[in-house]
Scaffold this active site. Structure first.
Site, PDB file in Angstrom:
ATOM      1  N   THR A  30      -2.941  -5.092  -4.019  1.00  0.00           N
ATOM      2  CA  THR A  30      -1.653  -4.416  -4.126  1.00  0.00           C
ATOM      3  C   THR A  30      -0.552  -5.389  -3.721  1.00  0.00           C
ATOM      4  O   THR A  30      -0.577  -5.951  -2.630  1.00  0.00           O
ATOM      5  CB  THR A  30      -1.622  -3.174  -3.220  1.00  0.00           C
ATOM      6  OG1 THR A  30      -2.597  -2.247  -3.686  1.00  0.00           O
ATOM      7  CG2 THR A  30      -0.250  -2.522  -3.233  1.00  0.00           C
ATOM      8  N   HIS A 121     -11.396   2.756  -8.814  1.00  0.00           N
ATOM      9  CA  HIS A 121     -11.221   2.523  -7.381  1.00  0.00           C
ATOM     10  C   HIS A 121     -11.862   3.673  -6.601  1.00  0.00           C
ATOM     11  O   HIS A 121     -11.286   4.738  -6.437  1.00  0.00           O
ATOM     12  CB  HIS A 121      -9.727   2.435  -7.054  1.00  0.00           C
ATOM     13  CG  HIS A 121      -9.419   1.767  -5.753  1.00  0.00           C
ATOM     14  ND1 HIS A 121     -10.343   1.627  -4.742  1.00  0.00           N
ATOM     15  CD2 HIS A 121      -8.274   1.191  -5.285  1.00  0.00           C
ATOM     16  CE1 HIS A 121      -9.791   1.006  -3.721  1.00  0.00           C
ATOM     17  NE2 HIS A 121      -8.537   0.720  -4.033  1.00  0.00           N
ATOM     18  N   ASN A 124     -11.742   2.281  -0.053  1.00  0.00           N
ATOM     19  CA  ASN A 124     -10.541   2.143   0.780  1.00  0.00           C
ATOM     20  C   ASN A 124      -9.888   3.444   1.224  1.00  0.00           C
ATOM     21  O   ASN A 124      -8.709   3.461   1.552  1.00  0.00           O
ATOM     22  CB  ASN A 124      -9.490   1.275   0.070  1.00  0.00           C
ATOM     23  CG  ASN A 124      -9.950  -0.155  -0.110  1.00  0.00           C
ATOM     24  OD1 ASN A 124     -11.142  -0.427  -0.102  1.00  0.00           O
ATOM     25  ND2 ASN A 124      -9.029  -1.079  -0.286  1.00  0.00           N
ATOM     26  N   TYR A 126      -9.143   6.103  -0.515  1.00  0.00           N
ATOM     27  CA  TYR A 126      -8.336   6.819  -1.496  1.00  0.00           C
ATOM     28  C   TYR A 126      -9.139   7.998  -2.053  1.00  0.00           C
ATOM     29  O   TYR A 126     -10.202   8.339  -1.550  1.00  0.00           O
ATOM     30  CB  TYR A 126      -7.847   5.860  -2.578  1.00  0.00           C
ATOM     31  CG  TYR A 126      -6.950   4.779  -2.017  1.00  0.00           C
ATOM     32  CD1 TYR A 126      -5.789   5.114  -1.324  1.00  0.00           C
ATOM     33  CD2 TYR A 126      -7.280   3.429  -2.115  1.00  0.00           C
ATOM     34  CE1 TYR A 126      -4.967   4.126  -0.778  1.00  0.00           C
ATOM     35  CE2 TYR A 126      -6.469   2.446  -1.563  1.00  0.00           C
ATOM     36  CZ  TYR A 126      -5.316   2.800  -0.891  1.00  0.00           C
ATOM     37  OH  TYR A 126      -4.525   1.831  -0.339  1.00  0.00           O
ATOM     38  N   ASN A 181      -8.124   4.191   6.198  1.00  0.00           N
ATOM     39  CA  ASN A 181      -7.419   5.472   6.097  1.00  0.00           C
ATOM     40  C   ASN A 181      -8.230   6.627   6.688  1.00  0.00           C
ATOM     41  O   ASN A 181      -8.248   7.742   6.169  1.00  0.00           O
ATOM     42  CB  ASN A 181      -7.062   5.775   4.631  1.00  0.00           C
ATOM     43  CG  ASN A 181      -6.098   4.755   4.052  1.00  0.00           C
ATOM     44  OD1 ASN A 181      -5.156   4.342   4.716  1.00  0.00           O
ATOM     45  ND2 ASN A 181      -6.338   4.327   2.819  1.00  0.00           N
TER      46      ASN A 181
END
Length: 310
Positions: A30, A121, A124, A126, A181
């Protein structure tokens, strides 16, 4: 003249229908330089700088709807404007002979892409990773509870994308051991193994896994866990990522523990990383302060190359 044997990272590799000239992959990073969620012309320079003939690049995560974006100035693929903006960027990579996949935050329509394939994805912390991890998935329906249920939705997404564009053009990124996260799992070994075995049913191109030592995003941690069970279980190409350097990358390829190694920060700061690894040249140092700024040049396309005669 004596022939020099290439280092393991610079040996050729066949990934499905794609012929790669080396095993150094640009990790999806990113960079927050896609203003108003639209890819910008400066991305063509950024990616083409890091492209080589037969090299594999994975683009930064791209959202598939206006509700999928978690950060400002990240690219999307849900409007015609965005898709058209990606085309010259992909063309710039292709002109250098590179292979370019688009990473999707979740999954959506993929038939309009000019990319060579897509990476889903599933890492991570998400959306898909939140379904996988038992420390965050508190659902009580068929998508929560057991390991099979928690993996159901990510695998449904995988199947939908594979059915749309062909499994031979699809990869997935996973981070079963990570706690990004606040998305951790009580038994990451079992989660990783179950997903690796399940992926075989769909015949996808590759599985891209973050090393167990990267429990947090930027620092390595000592661990006894390893990816060997996933490596043995998964029948496609295995890409590993997680703070690798030249020596470690060569070791993991030489040992057969992985097929390809994705480099993030080192590739970000060294657009000619394959060449630097080839001659064991000194590496540029990355500037963490510019990772997520919005400048189209500084910390993005201004990292120096080696001198031409080096």
């Amino acid at each position: 003249m004596e022939e020099v044997t290439p280092i393991p990272l610079l040996t050729s590799c066949k990934m499905g229908n794609f012929n790669l000239s080396h095993r150094i992959v640009l990790a999806p990073l990113t960079r927050t330089r896609s203003y108003n969620f639209v890819p910008q012309p400066h991305a063509a320079l950024y990616y083409s700088q890091r492209a080589t003939k037969g090299g594999f690049l994975i683009g930064e995560a791209s959202g598939i709807s206006d509700t999928a974006q978690g950060y400002p100035n990240t690219p999307g693929v849900w409007t015609r404007e965005q898709v058209e903006a990606w085309k010259p960027i992909v063309s710039a990579v292709h002109e250098k002979g590179g292979l370019f996949f688009c990473q999707l935050w979740h999954a959506g329509r993929t038939s309009d892409y000019c990319f060579d394939g897509v990476e889903i994805h599933g890492a991570n912390g998400y959306l898909l990773d939140q379904f996988l991890k038992d420390q965050v998935n508190d659902r009580t329906d068929e998508y929560g509870g057991s390991l099979e249920n928690r993996c159901r939705f990510p695998l449904e997404v995988l199947k939908a994308v594979a059915d749309e564009i062909g499994a031979e053009k699809v990869g997935i990124r996973l981070s079963p051991f990570a706690d990004y996260n606040d998305s951790g799992d009580s038994n990451p070994e079992a989660l990783g193994l179950y997903m690796a075995e399940s992926l075989n049913k769909y015949g996808i191109l590759y599985c891209h896994v973050i090393e167990p030592r990267m429990v947090t995003q930027f620092e390595k941690h000592e661990t006894k866990c390893c990816l060997l069970p996933m490596r043995k279980a998964f029948k496609g190409t295995l890409i590993v990522a997680g703070g690798y350097n030249r020596e470690e990358g060569n070791e993991v390829i030489a040992s057969g523990s992985a097929d390809l190694v994705a480099f993030g920060r080192l590739f970000l700061a060294n657009p000619d990383l394959p060449r630097r690894f080839e001659i064991n040249a000194k590496l540029n140092k990355y500037d963490r302060n510019t990772f997520y700024t919005h400048d189209p040049v500084v910390g993005y396309t201004d990292y120096p190359f080696l001198e031409p005669d080096t």
